[in-house]
Design an enzyme around this catalytic site. Sequence first.
Site, short mmCIF file in Angstrom:
data_model
loop_
_atom_site.label_atom_id
_atom_site.label_comp_id
_atom_site.label_asym_id
_atom_site.label_seq_id
_atom_site.Cartn_x
_atom_site.Cartn_y
_atom_site.Cartn_z
N HIS A 63 2.27 -8.55 -4.34
CA HIS A 63 3.07 -7.45 -4.91
C HIS A 63 3.23 -6.33 -3.89
CE1 HIS A 63 3.53 -8.82 -8.99
NE2 HIS A 63 2.24 -8.89 -9.22
N HIS A 108 5.77 -7.06 -1.34
CA HIS A 108 7.10 -6.99 -1.94
C HIS A 108 7.62 -5.56 -1.89
CE1 HIS A 108 9.73 -8.73 -5.46
NE2 HIS A 108 10.43 -8.49 -4.36
N HIS A 147 -3.18 -12.11 -4.70
CA HIS A 147 -2.07 -11.92 -5.64
C HIS A 147 -1.52 -10.50 -5.54
CE1 HIS A 147 -0.07 -12.63 -9.66
NE2 HIS A 147 -0.09 -11.30 -9.62
N GLU A 148 -2.41 -9.53 -5.65
CA GLU A 148 -1.93 -8.14 -5.63
C GLU A 148 -1.34 -7.75 -4.29
OE1 GLU A 148 -1.45 -6.71 -8.30
OE2 GLU A 148 -2.64 -8.08 -9.52
#
Length: 716
Positions: free
Chosen positions: A508, A511, A504-505
């Site tokens: 980010h 991104h 998940h991280e």
Amino acid sequence: MKKTIIAVTIYSTLFVSGCSNYTTEVASTVPKKSESVRHNPLFKASTLIYQTPMFDQIKDEHFMPAFKLGMAEHLKEIERIATNPAAPTFENTLIAMEKSGALLKRTSSVFFNLIGTDSSVKRRQLQKELAPMLAEHRDNINLNAALFDRIKSLYDNRNTLELDSESKRLLDVYYTNFVRAGAKLSAEDKEKIRKINEEHSSLTTQFSQNLLAETSAISVIVDDKAALDGLTERQILATKRAAEAAGHKDKYLIGITNTTRQPILASLTNRALRQQIWQASAYRAQSGDNDNTQIIIRLAQLRAEKAALLGYKSWADYGLEKQMAGNPKAVYNMLGSMVPAVVSNVEKEAADIKTLIQSEGHSFDIKPWDWAYYAEKVRQSRYDLDETEVKKYFEFNNVLENGVFYTMNKLYGVSFKARPDLPVYHPDVKAYELFDNNGESLAIFFADYFAREGKRGGAWMNSFVGQSKLLNQKPVVINVMNIAKAPDGEPTFVSYSEVTTMFHEMGHGLHGMFSDVKYPSLAGTAVSRDFVEFPSTFEEDWAAHPEVISNYAKHYQTGEPIPKTLLDKVIRSRTFNMGYDTLEYMASALLDMEWHTISPEHAPTDINEFEQAALKKHGVALDYVPPRYKSAFFAHSMGGGYSAGYYAYMWSEILAADAYAYVQKLGGLKLENGEKYRKHILSVGNSRPVMDSYKAFRGKEPTTEALLKRRGLAPK
């Protein structure tokens, strides 16, 4: 999460910050740059690759001088823009603002990252001193009439300026931000906004610091080792060492993590101890030196007052105007539509637990501190799955290198090269350089995965340097988690939940690192809250992809892949207890919305009564499923940038599930799929409306069908 709330709030608003009498006040207290530049590494851009911070040179005493000089220099730059006698142009107004405040941004990015990851008494005191200063600094620009007149002039004539699409987007963002900050208000109301912002900034800082202090203060001390029955010897040794480190010889210390639910409750057989731990978690920060109750009430009131001044019905109406959801009704409808199915699922899960309790000869009603313990027993019986055995296949380094990094290489063609030569702020932090599939260097990535004293709970991504073609900057980003690190010389194992959080991280992180835009204000994760969790959640499901999990799930001693029978159990068990997981999240999201739809004159006086009434109102007041976060430690909602925005995780998950299902139809883990996703989602930041980005990738808007399947809540 996702993003550091304090740091993001400060950093993302610096491009719209200050000019008034404050200019002279700050200027008179800052060192002259020529006198001290040799001694403060923050005064100049770092000479390291991509301006990576020089952590080996930066000291606490450097921050306040750098902040003061940074604010003074920024104010001068903004004053020149606002008072420029030439007619406003995109170049002499917006481009000039995008280039301003370099020292302040540089200092803020380092300081507020360290506040979250490596806090100390001295740094927390600095944070308290800086909060009102930075709030005023931002207001001095947001409410600068001359500056707004220039922006408004450009906005009013935007159709004649011959701007490219990204420049038009930047102009729209600036104008909207100024209006929402109060640029159109009367002088009297602007002064009210200033006072609200100053008090709000101080209170959110105090809330966060109370929560950090409370996390250490409320640890549960156990005298008798027998009370720890159910824990492994390794876990017991860890609690003993924690107690010794805290000065409790021959005792055992159980720390409290950031959510209401405590992972250790799944193992402890001692029901009284489980209750003690759960209550320490659920009722933290409601009394004593770290009491947050009155802070919460005042914050809700201040937000409601500010929204009313700006012409909005509530803080939620104000906050959601810029989000994909648009308004509170859309959020309530989205969550409300799921309540019946989710509650039904929870009641089925509860029935299984109650049956198990009775089969063991007990007659007590199920309580919150019982759920994890008995749910784990149900899970083990249903899937014959031993979590301790599973963890032996989830060794941290294998997960990171052969799971996370492997997937990013397969999907996007990128590779991570360790950079031990780069300085870090703590020995547990590692630096990497990210390379594209053509060999081009893209970014610097810091990995800070282990829990320690001075780090706030949870997991998040942030930036030390943002990407910008205008400023010729490449990104420097960080992922932060709180994994319990094994003693030196021993392997660190992670749960499957922690595995998915690592993915998940990294979503980010990508991104931020794949951002490819011109303007810093539109780069990377500078998108709406209910879109920013989409790229991260999208990466989570790759953790269970057959090719991926077989590559990283290997026995820490033998290197043998996880047996197929055990792997199948892990995959099948992914949706177990999903009713509980979903409801505890939804309860918090609804609670967040209720706090931020109150009117100024109707602020509650008792937070527990308010919580219970809010949960009953929406049909989610199940005693044995408390909200994931209760108000006194709800950092997303009260301490930072997710106020009236915690729903965003579910909203983003709709996008993520839809996108992941779509990619599987295209062939799954293939470079061409990753390149398409990168082109339309990860690289464009906020340079266009986010739904336009999604439709460019997917071809249409998402539906909730894939989400319900992802969570195991779809009709059978």
